[in-house]
Design a protein around this motif. Structure first.
Motif, PDB file in Angstrom:
ATOM      1  N   ASP A   6       0.843  -1.194   0.000  1.00 21.68           N
ATOM      2  CA  ASP A   6       0.000   0.000   0.000  1.00 21.68           C
ATOM      3  C   ASP A   6       0.880   1.246   0.000  1.00 21.68           C
ATOM      4  O   ASP A   6       0.634   2.212  -0.732  1.00 21.68           O
ATOM      5  CB  ASP A   6      -0.912  -0.023   1.226  1.00 21.68           C
ATOM      6  CG  ASP A   6      -2.021   1.016   1.150  1.00 21.68           C
ATOM      7  OD1 ASP A   6      -2.206   1.629   0.073  1.00 21.68           O
ATOM      8  OD2 ASP A   6      -2.721   1.217   2.161  1.00 21.68           O
ATOM      9  N   ARG A  39      -9.877  -0.690  -1.544  1.00 22.68           N
ATOM     10  CA  ARG A  39      -9.777  -0.599  -2.997  1.00 22.68           C
ATOM     11  C   ARG A  39     -11.157  -0.624  -3.657  1.00 22.68           C
ATOM     12  O   ARG A  39     -11.350  -0.022  -4.720  1.00 22.68           O
ATOM     13  CB  ARG A  39      -8.913  -1.739  -3.541  1.00 22.68           C
ATOM     14  CG  ARG A  39      -7.427  -1.623  -3.202  1.00 22.68           C
ATOM     15  CD  ARG A  39      -6.886  -0.245  -3.564  1.00 22.68           C
ATOM     16  NE  ARG A  39      -5.455  -0.196  -3.640  1.00 22.68           N
ATOM     17  CZ  ARG A  39      -4.630   0.126  -2.660  1.00 22.68           C
ATOM     18  NH1 ARG A  39      -5.127   0.437  -1.469  1.00 22.68           N
ATOM     19  NH2 ARG A  39      -3.323   0.180  -2.835  1.00 22.68           N
ATOM     20  N   ASN A  73       2.514   1.698  -3.437  1.00 21.77           N
ATOM     21  CA  ASN A  73       1.536   2.287  -4.344  1.00 21.77           C
ATOM     22  C   ASN A  73       1.435   3.802  -4.135  1.00 21.77           C
ATOM     23  O   ASN A  73       1.410   4.585  -5.080  1.00 21.77           O
ATOM     24  CB  ASN A  73       0.189   1.615  -4.096  1.00 21.77           C
ATOM     25  CG  ASN A  73      -0.849   1.974  -5.137  1.00 21.77           C
ATOM     26  OD1 ASN A  73      -0.762   1.548  -6.280  1.00 21.77           O
ATOM     27  ND2 ASN A  73      -1.839   2.747  -4.742  1.00 21.77           N
ATOM     28  N   TYR A  84       4.481   5.701  -5.568  1.00 16.06           N
ATOM     29  CA  TYR A  84       4.410   5.842  -7.022  1.00 16.06           C
ATOM     30  C   TYR A  84       3.537   7.045  -7.396  1.00 16.06           C
ATOM     31  O   TYR A  84       3.953   7.906  -8.185  1.00 16.06           O
ATOM     32  CB  TYR A  84       3.838   4.559  -7.627  1.00 16.06           C
ATOM     33  CG  TYR A  84       3.584   4.644  -9.115  1.00 16.06           C
ATOM     34  CD1 TYR A  84       4.627   4.478 -10.022  1.00 16.06           C
ATOM     35  CD2 TYR A  84       2.309   4.896  -9.620  1.00 16.06           C
ATOM     36  CE1 TYR A  84       4.399   4.560 -11.399  1.00 16.06           C
ATOM     37  CE2 TYR A  84       2.073   4.986 -10.981  1.00 16.06           C
ATOM     38  CZ  TYR A  84       3.123   4.810 -11.868  1.00 16.06           C
ATOM     39  OH  TYR A  84       2.895   4.903 -13.220  1.00 16.06           O
TER      40      TYR A  84
END
Length: 393
Positions: free
Chosen positions: A173, A261, A176, A179
């Motif tokens: 997580d 999500r 992510n 990024y």
């Protein structure tokens, strides 16, 4: 004739996916050739902040986040805590900087909670910042925001760093987040567009926040998507403040990840049209901020993009080997860009070690797609823990 049209549509689809896949790396190349403007304070004043924290049926971390806020190296702020559905939480601070607001009826809505805090302001603050109840705040957070507000910006996004890296899911997580932090916030802002909002660790002039959200109808997840669309639509840029750092709780278990999500996927399906609208505005008015920001908003979640890319590559193996090789090369370029983001960020070694769990991470996100339709019915509250690492930042 029908076959020709299908072939044309297939080529157009591949081009669109390829552009989305490679845009982050392309934007980084543009960034390298962009003249960097130093962050300089024309003024060094401390702005007057309302720090708004919203908690819904979970007050376990509230004292921790308030304690971290009271350690800010800033003198001009008041903390407003909206404890929605937290009947057992009481104000034990007896501090003029802390205002606890307990709604008489259940609000179940973040924006409604934000405006309840605004209605209870003890003075007319010129700025507000939104913090999640599971966050912790570093001492220089408000000072980092001041740098950009004093330069004339009216909306600023800070940095969310991982508070917990104790499980592979929390590490993935966090990976992510790194990024998106690098490409959708730092790079996107640097090349002339706006930083994407993160849902917390963000700040605005009170006037702008009211203009964007007072008449809005935000239910469920995604109020930040509505807010950022309105800000950019009005012609403002959202700045990115690297020195305004908060610590954010990452999903530590598979069930948390699927529910989180599912809500994120639901948000994208509901609001991707904002991106099309802003791209249209950007083209009509020749505004790079609106066009690039709109382009990013239309992009699907990363795992969906990767699935599309792999499927395209596999289909091309049967019809056009050269195209399949090209797609394999583009996926390699994407991976290069992904690891570049990690290298350029302050990436913990545990995050690199968690990469072996990426396939399982993607599978869980696929499961989350099937729950996206009813995502707003799920609670995504995480277990909170105080992280003393904040004192070292």
């Amino acid at each position: 004739m029908l076959f020709n049209w299908l072939y044309i549509l297939w080529i157009i689809f591949q081009i669109c996916v390829a552009i989305i896949l490679l845009f982050p790396l392309f934007s980084y190349i543009v960034y390298l050739f962009t003249k960097k403007k130093p962050v300089t304070n024309i003024e060094t004043k401390q702005n007057d902040y309302a720090v708004i924290i919203t908690a819904f049926k979970n007050s376990s971390n509230l004292n921790n986040v308030i304690d971290s806020l009271l350690k800010l190296n800033h003198n001009n702020y008041i903390i407003y805590v909206v404890a929605d559905g937290c009947p057992d939480y009481y104000d034990t601070y007896n501090n003029e900087k802390v205002v606890i607001i307990k709604p008489e009826i259940l609000l179940s809505n973040q924006v409604t909670s934000h405006f309840l805090a605004i209605q209870n302001f003890k003075r007319q603050h010129n700025l507000l910042t939104i913090i999640d109840s599971d966050n912790l705040v570093t001492p220089g957070y408000l000072t980092g925001l001041d740098s950009f507000f004093n330069m004339g910006y009216e909306a600023v996004q800070g940095v969310r760093k991982a508070k917990n890296l104790d499980t592979p899911y929390a590490c993935l997580d966090a990976m992510n987040e790194l990024y998106y932090l690098f490409y959708d916030r730092k790079i996107l802002f640097a090349i002339g567009s706006s930083s994407m909002l993160s849902g917390s660790g963000m700040a605005f002039t009170v006037k702008l926040f009211k203009e964007c959200m007072e008449k809005g109808n935000s239910t469920g997840a995604g109020f930040d998507k509505i807010l950022q669309k309105e800000i950019v639509r009005k012609g403002y840029r959202i700045a990115f403040a690297e020195d305004a750092i908060i610590l954010d709780e990452k999903t530590a278990r598979p069930d948390q990840l699927i529910k989180q999500r599912a809500r994120w996927n639901n948000t994208w399906f509901r609001y991707y049209k904002f991106g099309i609208y802003l791209m249209g505005q950007g083209i009509r008015k020749a505004k790079i901020n609106r066009f690039l920001f709109g382009f990013i908003l239309t992009r699907p979640p990363l795992f969906i993009l990767l699935i599309f890319s792999f499927i395209i590559m596999l289909i091309n193996l049967f019809f056009d080997v050269n195209a399949a090789i090209t797609w394999a090369f583009m996926l390699l370029l994407f991976l290069t860009g992904f690891f570049l983001a990690l290298k350029k960020s302050d990436t913990d070694e545990r995050i690199y070690k968690s990469i072996v769990h990426v396939p399982k991470f993607i599978v869980l996100q696929i499961f989350s797609l099937f729950k996206a339709k009813k995502a707003n019915e799920y609670s995504v509250a995480t277990e909170h823990s105080y992280n003393k690492e904040i004192d070292k930042i």
